[in-house]
Design an enzyme around this catalytic site. Structure first.
Site, PDB file in Angstrom:
ATOM      1  N   SER A  64       0.861  -1.183   0.000  1.00 46.99           N
ATOM      2  CA  SER A  64       0.000   0.000   0.000  1.00 46.99           C
ATOM      3  C   SER A  64       0.898   1.233   0.000  1.00 46.99           C
ATOM      4  CB  SER A  64      -0.951  -0.018   1.182  1.00 46.99           C
ATOM      5  OG  SER A  64      -0.223  -0.028   2.370  1.00 46.99           O
TER       6      SER A  64
ATOM      7  N   LYS B  87      -7.108   8.240  -6.703  1.00 43.88           N
ATOM      8  CA  LYS B  87      -7.048   7.070  -5.814  1.00 43.88           C
ATOM      9  C   LYS B  87      -8.481   6.566  -5.651  1.00 43.88           C
ATOM     10  CE  LYS B  87      -5.136   5.502  -1.421  1.00 43.88           C
ATOM     11  NZ  LYS B  87      -6.288   4.780  -0.965  1.00 43.88           N
TER      12      LYS B  87
HETATM   13  S1  IVH Z   1      -0.710   2.400  -6.689  1.00 49.85           S
HETATM   14  C1  IVH Z   1       2.808  -0.059  -5.203  1.00 49.85           C
HETATM   15  N1  IVH Z   1      -2.674   3.698  -7.838  1.00 49.85           N
HETATM   16  O1  IVH Z   1      -4.865   2.589  -2.843  1.00 49.85           O
HETATM   17  C2  IVH Z   1       1.688   0.590  -5.876  1.00 49.85           C
HETATM   18  N2  IVH Z   1      -3.132   2.520  -5.840  1.00 49.85           N
HETATM   19  O2  IVH Z   1      -2.796   2.395  -0.176  1.00 49.85           O
HETATM   20  C3  IVH Z   1       0.562   0.784  -4.971  1.00 49.85           C
HETATM   21  N3  IVH Z   1      -5.466   2.638  -5.136  1.00 49.85           N
HETATM   22  O3  IVH Z   1      -3.745  -0.618  -2.152  1.00 49.85           O
HETATM   23  C4  IVH Z   1      -0.735   1.108  -5.535  1.00 49.85           C
HETATM   24  N4  IVH Z   1      -6.188   3.871  -6.797  1.00 49.85           N
HETATM   25  O4  IVH Z   1      -5.785  -0.403  -3.581  1.00 49.85           O
HETATM   26  C5  IVH Z   1      -2.307   2.924  -6.810  1.00 49.85           C
HETATM   27  N5  IVH Z   1      -4.311   4.851  -8.983  1.00 49.85           N
HETATM   28  C6  IVH Z   1      -3.954   4.092  -7.966  1.00 49.85           C
HETATM   29  C7  IVH Z   1      -4.865   3.689  -6.982  1.00 49.85           C
HETATM   30  C8  IVH Z   1      -4.408   2.894  -5.931  1.00 49.85           C
HETATM   31  C9  IVH Z   1      -6.523   3.245  -5.685  1.00 49.85           C
HETATM   32  C10 IVH Z   1      -5.510   1.884  -3.857  1.00 49.85           C
HETATM   33  C11 IVH Z   1      -4.832   0.552  -3.930  1.00 49.85           C
HETATM   34  C12 IVH Z   1      -3.773   0.566  -2.867  1.00 49.85           C
HETATM   35  C13 IVH Z   1      -4.174   1.713  -2.005  1.00 49.85           C
HETATM   36  C14 IVH Z   1      -2.946   2.427  -1.507  1.00 49.85           C
END
Ligand code: IVH
Length: 703
Positions: free
Chosen positions: A80, A112
């Site tokens: 995360s 996000k």
């Molecule tokens: S990147 C290592 N991009 O937010 C890369 N996460 O705490 C990590 N999430 O567990 C994720 N939209 O479930 C990424 N555009 C986005 C996202 C995203 C939602 C969620 C995902 C992750 C949490 C981050």
């Protein structure tokens, strides 16, 4: 055409029809023809599973088989993100990264999405598994449900080994629509994320297929490193070309807008270009746009674009050092989940409770929060040691809302015990909830007694849950009916049971004998019979326990179900409850004790009341703590011989004044009418009660 050829042809055709329909909204054939071909393919695949294609379009339809969701190990780290709550924190992430790299960098900014994190694993271009995040190392395989999503490609145009991360979500509109259709209040979801989480874990994929989940994909991990595109924006462009759904709301940051624009256009991606110094206006713009988006987002994600730099920066235990999540709102309260304990309620319902680090929330310190049931724990993928966000729902019960950070202890999703923590009976599942089936389970018995005695029911003062627990333990109180036969003096000497408190209990028990019949009915704690329905029963002719028992004995469900607002389920439950031996035993015990088991007993009791207000004319104003609606106060006056009027005149003798009463008080003062406040009135009623029950004709000082 042999069977295999027919399956091949149907598979290919249906894939084309589905694609055209879901991607472009174009129907190439009629609905009935589509259904016919689908049915044919289902029949052929069922008979010849050996010819079924791994990406068969039938997977979209789902099946009625019961899914279990085996735990599987991720082959990529599913981390995360570290969090930021201000533009400065994001800007500082940019500048620190550039400083650390010692050279130019670019950043991607994405929404996000507030959904469910999912990893899609493809081998040779065929979807093999869809796995939830779990604890980042081990997640649940939910493939059959994810395969029903039109936006998840079952096969790719290239035979790639690739893992793709994305967020599965439900649009606000679809959430509203589906939730409105749900008639069972207790099954309504709190938000789109909850409904999406529940759907991802539906036991029948045919049911998951009915919920229009969709996905935005945002990360790709190539099995063959050499095939990996050079940077994040090229990864997104490639994912899109492979048929994955990517979010067009995408921004790209570089040292100048022109530079950002140039790089972005190279990929052919849509998106906006910005210079670093526009970060605060970008965040402002997105914050404003948020409420107009068709889906929920809880922040923005900023990621370093260059993959070699990502590798160089690496990871902490929980987060990549090359990305940060800007969150629109700081969580109400953050706490660490120390343990999960399991509570048994009066109905046998078993509830998991989060034991958390002491946390300040809304003016109090919270140490425990509800987790509802196992399903809720599964949806959160909650494990001991996780950092969680806590909120007070409806301002009363604190609840665990979401997981902010996963534990690093390797703990996996918590599983409730299979035995009742109190009596060790095998726990049973009823409609997604867990129950202890033993009516004599000590926690259930104590819960029933405490509920019966509680302020909202029989209101037996000094018989609170703690006292009930102590009396149960001492063997003095083992059932509701025991309340009226127990020898409370046996408790003398136990801590907290002095002579005074024992006589308080006795007094409270005695006073409760005159509670009205409808209160007794709801105090029994029978499912479906709360305050309102007890009153409805009485109003609709069931004005004695014997009339209810008779209808129950005759299995006369309609007698109950026809009461406006009841219905078949309630009717059936009431019949079942009053036929049960346990309830019958309690009722007979209460009958012996002389408790009101009919409305006529209520009235008789009223007749016995001393007519302390006779000859008086009362008016009432304002609102009251103990009389809501305030007509209850009028009843008390009338029962004791008083007359009630709606305005203060020369004939009025008393004005009962609650809070907020204004003009009537002025008029009363002018006319010299006696003004009585709620406390004084309560003590009048209290003294009057005592006078009747104890033959004590003490003077009422106010008169
Ligand atoms: S990147 C290592 N991009 O937010 C890369 N996460 O705490 C990590 N999430 O567990 C994720 N939209 O479930 C990424 N555009 C986005 C996202 C995203 C939602 C969620 C995902 C992750 C949490 C981050």
């Amino acid at each position: 055409m042999n069977i295999k050829e027919e399956i091949d042809k149907l598979t290919e055709d249906l894939k084309i029809y589905q694609d055209k329909y879901y991607k472009e909204g174009i129907s190439l054939i009629s609905d009935s023809e589509y259904d016919r071909l689908t049915d044919r393919l289902i029949a052929l695949e069922t008979e010849h599973p050996e010819f079924q294609h791994p990406d068969s379009p039938i997977k979209r339809v789902g099946s009625d088989l019961t899914n279990d969701f085996p735990e599987v190990r991720h082959t990529i780290p599913v981390l995360s993100l570290d969090k930021a709550y201000s533009d400065e924190a994001v800007l500082s992430f940019f500048s620190k990264s550039i400083e650390k790299k010692g050279g130019a960098l670019t950043f991607a900014a994405e929404e996000k999405i507030d959904g469910i994190s999912m990893v899609l694993y493809y081998e040779k271009g065929i979807l093999q598994r869809a796995v939830t995040r779990g604890n980042g190392e081990i997640g649940n395989d939910v493939t059959p449900n994810i395969m029903t999503m039109q936006s998840v490609p079952l096969s790719l145009p290239e035979p790639l080994d690739i893992a793709v991360r994305g967020e599965v979500y439900l649009s606000k509109a679809d959430f509203e629509h589906l939730n409105a259709e749900e008639t069972d209040e207790s099954k309504k979801a709190a938000n789109p994320r909850n409904l999406a989480a529940g759907t991802v874990r539906r036991q029948k994929s045919s049911e998951a297929a009915r919920v229009p989940l969709t996905i935005f994909c945002y990360e790709g991990f190539w099995g063959n490193k050499a095939e990996t595109p050079p940077d994040h924006i090229h990864i997104l462009a490639k994912l899109k070309a492979l048929g994955f759904r990517t979010n067009p709301h995408f921004a790209f940051f570089a040292s100048s807008k022109a530079e950002a624009e140039r790089k972005l256009r190279e990929t052919g991606l849509e998106g906006e270009a910005y210079a670093f110094d526009s970060i605060d206006s970008f965040i402002k713009k997105k914050t404003a746009e948020r409420k107009n988006l068709p889906y929920e987002i809880d922040g923005l994600v900023f990621k370093i674009n260059e993959l070699d730099v990502r590798e160089e920066f690496g990871y902490t235990e929980h987060h990549p050092r090359w990305a940060i999540a800007y969150k629109f709102e700081a969580p109400q309260a953050e706490a660490r989940l120390l343990d999960i304990t399991v509570q048994v309620g009066r109905t046998g319902r078993i509830t998991p409770v989060a034991e958390i680090t002491p946390t300040k929330l809304g003016g109090s310190t919270i140490r425990r929060a509800t987790l509802h049931n196992q399903e809720y724990i599964n949806e959160l993928e909650l494990a001991i040691g996780d950092t969680v966000s806590i909120s007070k729902r409806g301002d009363v019960i604190p609840a665990v809302e979401s997981v902010i950070d996963k534990n690093s202890d390797g703990n996996t999703t918590y599983e409730m015990p299979s035995l009742c923590p109190c009596c060790h009976s095998e726990i049973v599942q009823i409609g997604g909830l867990q129950y202890c089936p033993d009516y004599d389970c000590p926690d259930q018995v104590k819960g029933r007694i405490a509920y019966f005695a509680s302020a909202d029911e029989m209101d037996i003062e000094s018989l609170g849950p703690k006292t009930v627990g102590d009396l149960y333990k001492a063997g003095i109180l083992r059932s509701i009916e025991d309340i009226y036969t127990a020898d409370y003096h046996k408790a003398a000497g136990l801590p907290g049971f002095g002579e005074k408190s024992i006589s308080m209990i006795e007094k409270g028990v005695k006073e409760s004998l005159s509670r009205p019949f409808s209160t007794v009915l709801s105090a029994l704690g029978i499912a479906e019979i709360g305050k309102k329905s007890a009153e409805l029963l009485v109003k609709n002719g069931f004005d004695s326990i014997d009339s209810i028992l008779k209808a129950a004995d005759e299995n006369n469900v309609t007698a109950f179900s026809s009461i406006p607002g009841f219905g078949l389920v309630t009717g059936t439950r009431i019949v079942e409850a009053f036929r049960s031996e346990h309830v019958r035993k309690t009722i007979e015990g209460l009958r012996k004790a002389g408790i009101h088991l009919s409305s006529s007993m209520d009235e008789k009791d009223d007749e016995n009341l001393e007519k302390i207000f006779s000859g008086q004319v009362w008016c009432i104003t304002g609102s009251f703590e103990n009389f809501n609606p305030r007509s209850k106060a009028l009843k008390e006056i009338e029962k004791r011989g008083g007359r009630t009027v709606s305005s203060v005149t020369g004939k009025t003798t008393h004005l009962l004044m609650g809070s907020g009463g204004g003009s009537k008080a002025a008029e009363a003062e002018r006319l010299g009418v006696k003004i009585v406040n709620e406390d004084e009135f309560m003590s009048l009623l209290g003294k009057a009660n005592e006078a009747v029950s104890s033959d004590d004709n003490g003077q009422l000082s106010l008169f």
